[in-house]
Design an enzyme around this catalytic site. Structure first.
Site, PDB file in Angstrom:
ATOM      1  N   TYR A   1      55.607  -9.515  -1.101  1.00 39.47           N
ATOM      2  CA  TYR A   1      55.735  -8.395  -2.041  1.00 39.47           C
ATOM      3  C   TYR A   1      55.580  -7.058  -1.331  1.00 39.47           C
ATOM      4  O   TYR A   1      54.742  -6.916  -0.426  1.00 39.47           O
ATOM      5  CB  TYR A   1      54.654  -8.478  -3.120  1.00 39.47           C
TER       6      TYR A   1
ATOM      7  N   LYS B   1      22.628 -17.748 -10.839  1.00 38.09           N
ATOM      8  CA  LYS B   1      23.490 -17.087 -11.828  1.00 38.09           C
ATOM      9  C   LYS B   1      24.948 -17.129 -11.354  1.00 38.09           C
ATOM     10  O   LYS B   1      25.218 -17.387 -10.175  1.00 38.09           O
ATOM     11  CB  LYS B   1      23.036 -15.641 -12.030  1.00 38.09           C
TER      12      LYS B   1
HETATM   13  C1  LIG Z   1      20.913 -11.507  -8.597  1.00 43.42           C
HETATM   14  C2  LIG Z   1      19.518 -11.092  -8.521  1.00 43.42           C
HETATM   15  C3  LIG Z   1      18.746 -11.417  -7.400  1.00 43.42           C
HETATM   16  C4  LIG Z   1      19.299 -12.100  -6.174  1.00 43.42           C
HETATM   17  O1  LIG Z   1      19.847 -11.115  -5.318  1.00 43.42           O
HETATM   18  P1  LIG Z   1      20.428 -11.513  -3.894  1.00 43.42           P
HETATM   19  O2  LIG Z   1      20.716 -10.223  -3.227  1.00 43.42           O
HETATM   20  O3  LIG Z   1      21.670 -12.302  -4.147  1.00 43.42           O
HETATM   21  O4  LIG Z   1      19.387 -12.313  -3.228  1.00 43.42           O
HETATM   22  C5  LIG Z   1      17.403 -11.092  -7.435  1.00 43.42           C
HETATM   23  N1  LIG Z   1      16.864 -10.455  -8.489  1.00 43.42           N
HETATM   24  C6  LIG Z   1      17.581 -10.114  -9.577  1.00 43.42           C
HETATM   25  C7  LIG Z   1      16.923  -9.414 -10.705  1.00 43.42           C
HETATM   26  C8  LIG Z   1      18.925 -10.403  -9.618  1.00 43.42           C
HETATM   27  O5  LIG Z   1      19.643 -10.052 -10.698  1.00 43.42           O
END
Ligand SMILES: *Cc1c(COP(=O)(O)O)cnc(C)c1O
Length: 360
Positions: A255, A35
């Site tokens: 800045y 994702k």
């Molecule tokens: C993003 C996600 C993961 C992965 O989590 P990590 O900590 O990056 O391994 C697993 N399960 C769900 C439902 C997620 O949304």
């Protein structure tokens, strides 16, 4: 000459890290979570590298899933957040996506969708995180309703862990116990584990591991960990020095004039900024590598530039390589300096930064 800022993605490191996850539970199936454009690493490139190794891919929404299919990825793709409206269901069936289901009203949507092909549904149980999911009673009812539907081919019960990155937090075992009691006797596959759980909770690995952060080579733990420490960083975020000046004692840099020279200092300006995803919270004094040597960010991060202290850096000159994080400077250390987590730094690397893929 183009602007030097780039994210070098080592696909071989991602494969190494994924196989490390698999080695922890060789009989379990392992999903690669891609994702948010594979946490900034490029979802299509990562999925192409892992197709054949990963049992499935996980994304947040159907747009991300379609991107994988359009790139030719044939492996199963799970929508981790489920579907948001019933009009996604025909496409889910047609493209063979799997979907999470977190609310009882979604059962009706599936029943009413008259799907041409049966789908895989992953009902999500709220085992204590209280963000998304069914309660224990709903979960059993939903399981039986879905089981009776011809358009549902397979059911996997899932839940998500809230505190697994805290190694001695008792909440993890409480969540697992809640889940086990909710699904007891259903004879169904389970999926509980995200990266910190895969790495540290043997009884959370179950049938399907969901491997996210760890495959990108960052540890989810603040302390040393025997398995997490074998992960290889997959992203090296780099740029170059574009200007160098001597700044007199007492003068300030950047800045808000927040870095004051305690003596004459050699200040380098590098081509990176918060618009590239070099978070503005990476403040004065944060670690950075120039020419392979550690130094500090001097003053505030601007939109397109950052100033760094080169006073003690040997051989620093125009064009010197700067590593913001990566193989030689842990993203976790930079995240800590910015009071954030590696997840936000990775996903923040912006579209302006070209990704360059290597395999070594
Ligand atoms: C993003 C996600 C993961 C992965 O989590 P990590 O900590 O990056 O391994 C697993 N399960 C769900 C439902 C997620 O949304």
């Amino acid at each position: 000459m183009a602007r030097a800022a780039q994210a070098v993605i080592n696909l071989a490191a991602i494969e190494h890290n994924f196989k490390l996850a698999q080695s922890l539970a060789p009989t379990a199936k392992a999903m690669a979570i891609v994702k948010a454009d594979a946490y900034g690493h490029g979802a299509v490139a990562v999925a192409k590298k892992l197709e054949g190794t990963a049992d499935a891919f996980g994304v947040a929404c159907i747009e991300e899933a379609v991107e994988l299919r359009e790139a030719g990825i044939k492996a199963p793709v799970l929508l981790l957040e489920g579907f948001f409206s019933a009009d996604e269901l025909p496409l889910i069936a047609e493209m063979g996506f799997w979907t999470a289901l977190h609310s009882v009203h979604q059962v009706e949507m599936i029943r009413d969708a008259k799907l041409a092909k049966p789908i895989h549904v992953w009902p999500k149980i709220d085992s204590g995180m209280h963000r998304l999911g069914l309660n224990a009673q709903e979960a059993v009812e939903v399981y039986h309703q879905l089981s009776a539907m011809a358009c549902v081919e397979k059911i996997v019960m899932m839940s998500h862990m809230a505190c697994a990155d805290e190694l001695d937090n008792p909440m993890s075992q409480q969540q697992i116990a809640f889940f086990d009691s909710a699904v007891s006797g259903l004879g169904v596959e389970h999926s509980l584990a995200n990266s910190p759980s895969i790495l540290s909770l043997e009884n959370a690995r179950r049938d399907w591991m969901r491997c996210g952060l760890m495959i990108y080579g960052a540890t989810p733990f603040p302390q040393a960990h025997p398995v997490a420490d074998k992960l290889k960083p997959a992203m090296s975020f780099t740029t170059e020095v574009i200007a160098i000046r001597e700044v007199p004692e007492g003068e300030c840099v950047g800045y808000a004039a927040s870095f004051k020279c305690d003596k004459v200092r050699k200040i380098g300006t590098i081509a990176i900024g918060y618009a590239d995803g070099y978070d503005r919270h990476i403040g004065n004094g944060s670690p950075i590598l120039v020419n392979g040597q550690r130094t500090i960010v001097a003053g505030r991060v601007s939109m397109d530039m950052v100033t760094v202290d080169l006073t003690d850096i040997e051989g620093a000159q125009l064009g010197s390589l700067v590593e913001l994080w990566g193989e030689n400077l842990s993203v976790c250390e930079v995240a800590e300096a910015a009071s954030t987590i590696p997840y936000t730094l990775f996903t923040g690397v912006s579209k302006r930064v070209p990704r360059k893929y290597i395999n070594r």
